[in-house]
Design an enzyme around this catalytic site. Structure first.
Site, PDB file in Angstrom:
ATOM      1  N   ASP A  27       0.827  -1.205   0.000  1.00 43.08           N
ATOM      2  CA  ASP A  27       0.000   0.000   0.000  1.00 43.08           C
ATOM      3  C   ASP A  27       0.870   1.267   0.000  1.00 43.08           C
ATOM      4  O   ASP A  27       2.013   1.250   0.453  1.00 43.08           O
ATOM      5  CB  ASP A  27      -0.906  -0.018   1.249  1.00 43.08           C
ATOM      6  CG  ASP A  27      -2.074   0.949   1.119  1.00 43.08           C
ATOM      7  OD1 ASP A  27      -2.379   1.391  -0.004  1.00 43.08           O
ATOM      8  OD2 ASP A  27      -2.684   1.268   2.154  1.00 43.08           O
ATOM      9  N   ASN A  29       1.161   3.513  -2.847  1.00 41.18           N
ATOM     10  CA  ASN A  29       1.646   3.978  -4.154  1.00 41.18           C
ATOM     11  C   ASN A  29       1.129   5.384  -4.473  1.00 41.18           C
ATOM     12  O   ASN A  29       1.871   6.230  -4.988  1.00 41.18           O
ATOM     13  CB  ASN A  29       1.176   3.042  -5.269  1.00 41.18           C
ATOM     14  CG  ASN A  29       1.768   1.651  -5.158  1.00 41.18           C
ATOM     15  OD1 ASN A  29       2.672   1.431  -4.371  1.00 41.18           O
ATOM     16  ND2 ASN A  29       1.252   0.721  -5.940  1.00 41.18           N
ATOM     17  N   TRP A  32       2.870   8.025  -2.373  1.00 46.38           N
ATOM     18  CA  TRP A  32       4.246   8.199  -2.854  1.00 46.38           C
ATOM     19  C   TRP A  32       4.246   9.169  -4.040  1.00 46.38           C
ATOM     20  O   TRP A  32       5.082  10.075  -4.121  1.00 46.38           O
ATOM     21  CB  TRP A  32       4.805   6.835  -3.267  1.00 46.38           C
ATOM     22  CG  TRP A  32       6.232   6.832  -3.712  1.00 46.38           C
ATOM     23  CD1 TRP A  32       7.339   6.609  -2.938  1.00 46.38           C
ATOM     24  CD2 TRP A  32       6.719   7.060  -5.054  1.00 46.38           C
ATOM     25  NE1 TRP A  32       8.474   6.677  -3.706  1.00 46.38           N
ATOM     26  CE2 TRP A  32       8.120   6.951  -5.009  1.00 46.38           C
ATOM     27  CE3 TRP A  32       6.110   7.338  -6.281  1.00 46.38           C
ATOM     28  CZ2 TRP A  32       8.932   7.115  -6.139  1.00 46.38           C
ATOM     29  CZ3 TRP A  32       6.915   7.503  -7.406  1.00 46.38           C
ATOM     30  CH2 TRP A  32       8.312   7.385  -7.326  1.00 46.38           C
ATOM     31  N   HIS A  44       2.171   3.633  -8.890  1.00 54.52           N
ATOM     32  CA  HIS A  44       1.992   2.202  -9.162  1.00 54.52           C
ATOM     33  C   HIS A  44       3.188   1.663  -9.952  1.00 54.52           C
ATOM     34  O   HIS A  44       3.673   0.569  -9.701  1.00 54.52           O
ATOM     35  CB  HIS A  44       0.692   1.960  -9.939  1.00 54.52           C
ATOM     36  CG  HIS A  44      -0.544   2.326  -9.157  1.00 54.52           C
ATOM     37  ND1 HIS A  44      -0.741   1.928  -7.860  1.00 54.52           N
ATOM     38  CD2 HIS A  44      -1.634   3.065  -9.487  1.00 54.52           C
ATOM     39  CE1 HIS A  44      -1.915   2.391  -7.432  1.00 54.52           C
ATOM     40  NE2 HIS A  44      -2.462   3.101  -8.405  1.00 54.52           N
ATOM     41  N   GLU A  74     -12.422  -4.588  -4.014  1.00 52.90           N
ATOM     42  CA  GLU A  74     -12.916  -3.231  -3.733  1.00 52.90           C
ATOM     43  C   GLU A  74     -12.191  -2.170  -4.576  1.00 52.90           C
ATOM     44  O   GLU A  74     -12.671  -1.042  -4.717  1.00 52.90           O
ATOM     45  CB  GLU A  74     -12.742  -2.883  -2.248  1.00 52.90           C
ATOM     46  CG  GLU A  74     -13.678  -3.649  -1.311  1.00 52.90           C
ATOM     47  CD  GLU A  74     -13.310  -5.120  -1.138  1.00 52.90           C
ATOM     48  OE1 GLU A  74     -12.112  -5.446  -1.221  1.00 52.90           O
ATOM     49  OE2 GLU A  74     -14.217  -5.943  -0.951  1.00 52.90           O
ATOM     50  N   ARG A  78     -12.219   2.451  -7.892  1.00 48.80           N
ATOM     51  CA  ARG A  78     -11.322   3.562  -8.289  1.00 48.80           C
ATOM     52  C   ARG A  78     -11.659   4.056  -9.695  1.00 48.80           C
ATOM     53  O   ARG A  78     -12.319   3.355 -10.462  1.00 48.80           O
ATOM     54  CB  ARG A  78      -9.870   3.076  -8.226  1.00 48.80           C
ATOM     55  CG  ARG A  78      -9.505   2.709  -6.796  1.00 48.80           C
ATOM     56  CD  ARG A  78      -8.046   2.434  -6.671  1.00 48.80           C
ATOM     57  NE  ARG A  78      -7.740   2.120  -5.273  1.00 48.80           N
ATOM     58  CZ  ARG A  78      -6.547   2.186  -4.739  1.00 48.80           C
ATOM     59  NH1 ARG A  78      -5.521   2.550  -5.476  1.00 48.80           N
ATOM     60  NH2 ARG A  78      -6.363   1.889  -3.472  1.00 48.80           N
ATOM     61  N   LEU A 138      10.400 -20.549  -5.047  1.00 48.03           N
ATOM     62  CA  LEU A 138       9.416 -19.717  -4.348  1.00 48.03           C
ATOM     63  C   LEU A 138       8.015 -19.848  -4.952  1.00 48.03           C
ATOM     64  O   LEU A 138       7.845 -19.726  -6.164  1.00 48.03           O
ATOM     65  CB  LEU A 138       9.864 -18.246  -4.436  1.00 48.03           C
ATOM     66  CG  LEU A 138       8.915 -17.215  -3.837  1.00 48.03           C
ATOM     67  CD1 LEU A 138       8.931 -17.274  -2.303  1.00 48.03           C
ATOM     68  CD2 LEU A 138       9.289 -15.801  -4.301  1.00 48.03           C
ATOM     69  N   ARG A 195       2.377  -4.853   6.117  1.00 50.36           N
ATOM     70  CA  ARG A 195       1.583  -3.825   5.439  1.00 50.36           C
ATOM     71  C   ARG A 195       2.417  -2.555   5.396  1.00 50.36           C
ATOM     72  O   ARG A 195       2.884  -2.073   6.424  1.00 50.36           O
ATOM     73  CB  ARG A 195       0.253  -3.547   6.149  1.00 50.36           C
ATOM     74  CG  ARG A 195      -0.539  -2.479   5.383  1.00 50.36           C
ATOM     75  CD  ARG A 195      -1.987  -2.365   5.756  1.00 50.36           C
ATOM     76  NE  ARG A 195      -2.634  -1.467   4.805  1.00 50.36           N
ATOM     77  CZ  ARG A 195      -3.885  -1.545   4.383  1.00 50.36           C
ATOM     78  NH1 ARG A 195      -4.671  -2.480   4.847  1.00 50.36           N
ATOM     79  NH2 ARG A 195      -4.376  -0.692   3.504  1.00 50.36           N
ATOM     80  N   GLU A 214       1.769 -13.126  12.409  1.00 43.73           N
ATOM     81  CA  GLU A 214       2.427 -11.965  13.031  1.00 43.73           C
ATOM     82  C   GLU A 214       2.294 -10.760  12.098  1.00 43.73           C
ATOM     83  O   GLU A 214       2.596 -10.857  10.906  1.00 43.73           O
ATOM     84  CB  GLU A 214       3.916 -12.261  13.265  1.00 43.73           C
ATOM     85  CG  GLU A 214       4.172 -13.338  14.282  1.00 43.73           C
ATOM     86  CD  GLU A 214       3.687 -12.952  15.680  1.00 43.73           C
ATOM     87  OE1 GLU A 214       3.845 -11.784  16.070  1.00 43.73           O
ATOM     88  OE2 GLU A 214       3.136 -13.828  16.373  1.00 43.73           O
TER      89      GLU A 214
HETATM   90  C1  IPE Z   1      -5.323  -2.772  -0.046  1.00 48.84           C
HETATM   91  O1  IPE Z   1      -5.013  -1.444  -0.202  1.00 48.84           O
HETATM   92  C2  IPE Z   1      -5.387  -3.465  -1.374  1.00 48.84           C
HETATM   93  C3  IPE Z   1      -4.113  -3.613  -2.076  1.00 48.84           C
HETATM   94  C4  IPE Z   1      -2.953  -3.306  -1.602  1.00 48.84           C
HETATM   95  C5  IPE Z   1      -4.195  -4.192  -3.383  1.00 48.84           C
HETATM   96  P1  IPE Z   1      -6.171  -0.334  -0.308  1.00 48.84           P
HETATM   97  O2  IPE Z   1      -5.492   0.954  -0.520  1.00 48.84           O
HETATM   98  O3  IPE Z   1      -7.179  -0.735  -1.305  1.00 48.84           O
HETATM   99  O4  IPE Z   1      -6.830  -0.411   1.145  1.00 48.84           O
HETATM  100  P2  IPE Z   1      -7.713   0.639   1.950  1.00 48.84           P
HETATM  101  O5  IPE Z   1      -8.756   1.154   1.005  1.00 48.84           O
HETATM  102  O6  IPE Z   1      -6.796   1.709   2.418  1.00 48.84           O
HETATM  103  O7  IPE Z   1      -8.273  -0.151   3.085  1.00 48.84           O
HETATM  104  C1  IPE Z   2      -1.654   0.318  -3.294  1.00 51.20           C
HETATM  105  O1  IPE Z   2      -1.439   1.678  -3.308  1.00 51.20           O
HETATM  106  C2  IPE Z   2      -1.921  -0.237  -4.671  1.00 51.20           C
HETATM  107  C3  IPE Z   2      -3.287  -0.719  -4.865  1.00 51.20           C
HETATM  108  C4  IPE Z   2      -4.235  -0.725  -3.975  1.00 51.20           C
HETATM  109  C5  IPE Z   2      -3.606  -1.229  -6.178  1.00 51.20           C
HETATM  110  P1  IPE Z   2      -2.625   2.724  -3.258  1.00 51.20           P
HETATM  111  O2  IPE Z   2      -3.012   3.074  -4.649  1.00 51.20           O
HETATM  112  O3  IPE Z   2      -3.730   2.225  -2.405  1.00 51.20           O
HETATM  113  O4  IPE Z   2      -1.906   3.943  -2.558  1.00 51.20           O
HETATM  114  P2  IPE Z   2      -2.514   4.951  -1.498  1.00 51.20           P
HETATM  115  O5  IPE Z   2      -3.088   4.142  -0.368  1.00 51.20           O
HETATM  116  O6  IPE Z   2      -3.585   5.729  -2.204  1.00 51.20           O
HETATM  117  O7  IPE Z   2      -1.374   5.800  -1.066  1.00 51.20           O
HETATM  118 MG    MG Z   3      -4.144   2.405  -0.427  1.00 49.04          MG
END
Ligand code: IPE
Ligand code: IPE
Ligand code: MG
Length: 257
Positions: A27, A29, A32, A44, A74, A78, A138, A195, A214
């Site tokens: 999570d 991206n 960043w 991404h 979910e 987007r 792996l 995470r 863990e």
């Molecule tokens: C979780 O991240 C899903 C992935 C990393 C693919 P999200 O960005 O979708 O999660 P929430 O919305 O913050 O819970």
């Molecule tokens: C995780 O990064 C990638 C996916 C969920 C596909 P995010 O796109 O959720 O990045 P943030 O949470 O908005 O920073």
């Molecule tokens: Mg996210």
């Protein structure tokens, strides 16, 4: 073989106490990219390099299974443009990396329903699964269009159908038979869940499987996550005590309970 640039911490990792299965919620991206005034899609893309590094590091260090959350059920909420970009990135990742992954004996697997992904994604996935199917290194699970609740409901339906058809009886529904109906069937539960980007939630990822996993949460955003962070997570894992509801090892023999 890949070149293994061993850091200091990596040399201290106890090979006899490795997490067998590591799961990662990749999570951060978007954040960043925001920090750099770039479009989210660039975040991404940068995240793809972290993924490459982490897969390589897991292979090198001898972790047996790696499961990464790449796209949740979910995430369809987007904007279309972002979803499209993520799908294109997946195609690019598999296309570019397959040769090296295969050379390193990585076995690719997909968790989640990939039949509803764009056609090109399905083609790349089918090829990746096919080419790497006999590899013994792996086990690399990519959770794509994955949601744990949907997975649990599918497992319930499978058991219920067996029950209605008279193929199983009620007593045969157990933790083991239920787990065998999940997409992770046959794999050990994750020992360690990482995470990135600091959120203290599991976002519908492997809800059944992480009962005793863990957790390791870092503020580091996924595109900044490196081999060193992974080693730090493994090191921390190795210094935790897993009790599984029992007592601490030094309390086991105490009589005054
Ligand atoms: C979780 O991240 C899903 C992935 C990393 C693919 P999200 O960005 O979708 O999660 P929430 O919305 O913050 O819970
Ligand atoms: C995780 O990064 C990638 C996916 C969920 C596909 P995010 O796109 O959720 O990045 P943030 O949470 O908005 O920073
Ligand atoms: Mg996210």
């Amino acid at each position: 073989m890949v070149i293994n640039k061993k850091g200091k911490l990596e040399e201290l990792i106890d090979q006899n106490n490795l997490p067998q299965h590591i799961a990662i919620i990749m999570d951060g991206n978007g954040r960043w990219a925001n920090k750099r005034l770039l479009p989210r899609t660039m975040g991404h893309r940068a995240g793809m390099s972290s993924l490459k590094e982490v897969v390589r590091a897991c292979s090198d260090v001898g972790v047996s299974t790696l499961t990464v959350f790449a796209f949740s059920t979910e995430n369809w909420k987007r904007p279309l443009q972002e979803v499209d970009y993520l799908m294109k990135l997946l195609v690019e990742y598999l296309h570019r990396e397959l040769e090296e992954l295969h050379a390193n004996a990585v076995r690719i697997n997909v968790l989640g329903d990939y039949n509803s992904l764009p056609h090109q994604c399905q083609l790349e996935i089918t090829e990746a699964l096919q080419i790497t199917r006999n590899n013994t290194g792996l086990k690399f699970n990519i959770a794509l269009n994955y949601g744990s609740r949907a997975e649990i409901i599918a497992a319930v339906k499978k058991l219920a159908a067996g029950l209605l058809a008279g193929e199983i009886c009620l007593e045969e529904i157990s933790e083991e038979s239920f787990a065998a109906c999940l997409t992770t069937s046959g794999m050990p539960d994750p020992d360690l869940l990482i995470r990135t980007a600091g959120e203290m939630r599991v976002s519908n990822f492997l809800l059944w499987q992480i009962a005793y996993t863990e957790l390791w949460v870092t503020d580091c955003l996924w595109p900044d996550f490196s081999r060193e962070h992974l080693m730090q997570a493994i090191w921390d894992y190795q210094h935790r005590e897993r009790r599984f509801g029992g007592l601490s090892r030094n309390k086991q023999g105490e009589e005054n309970v």
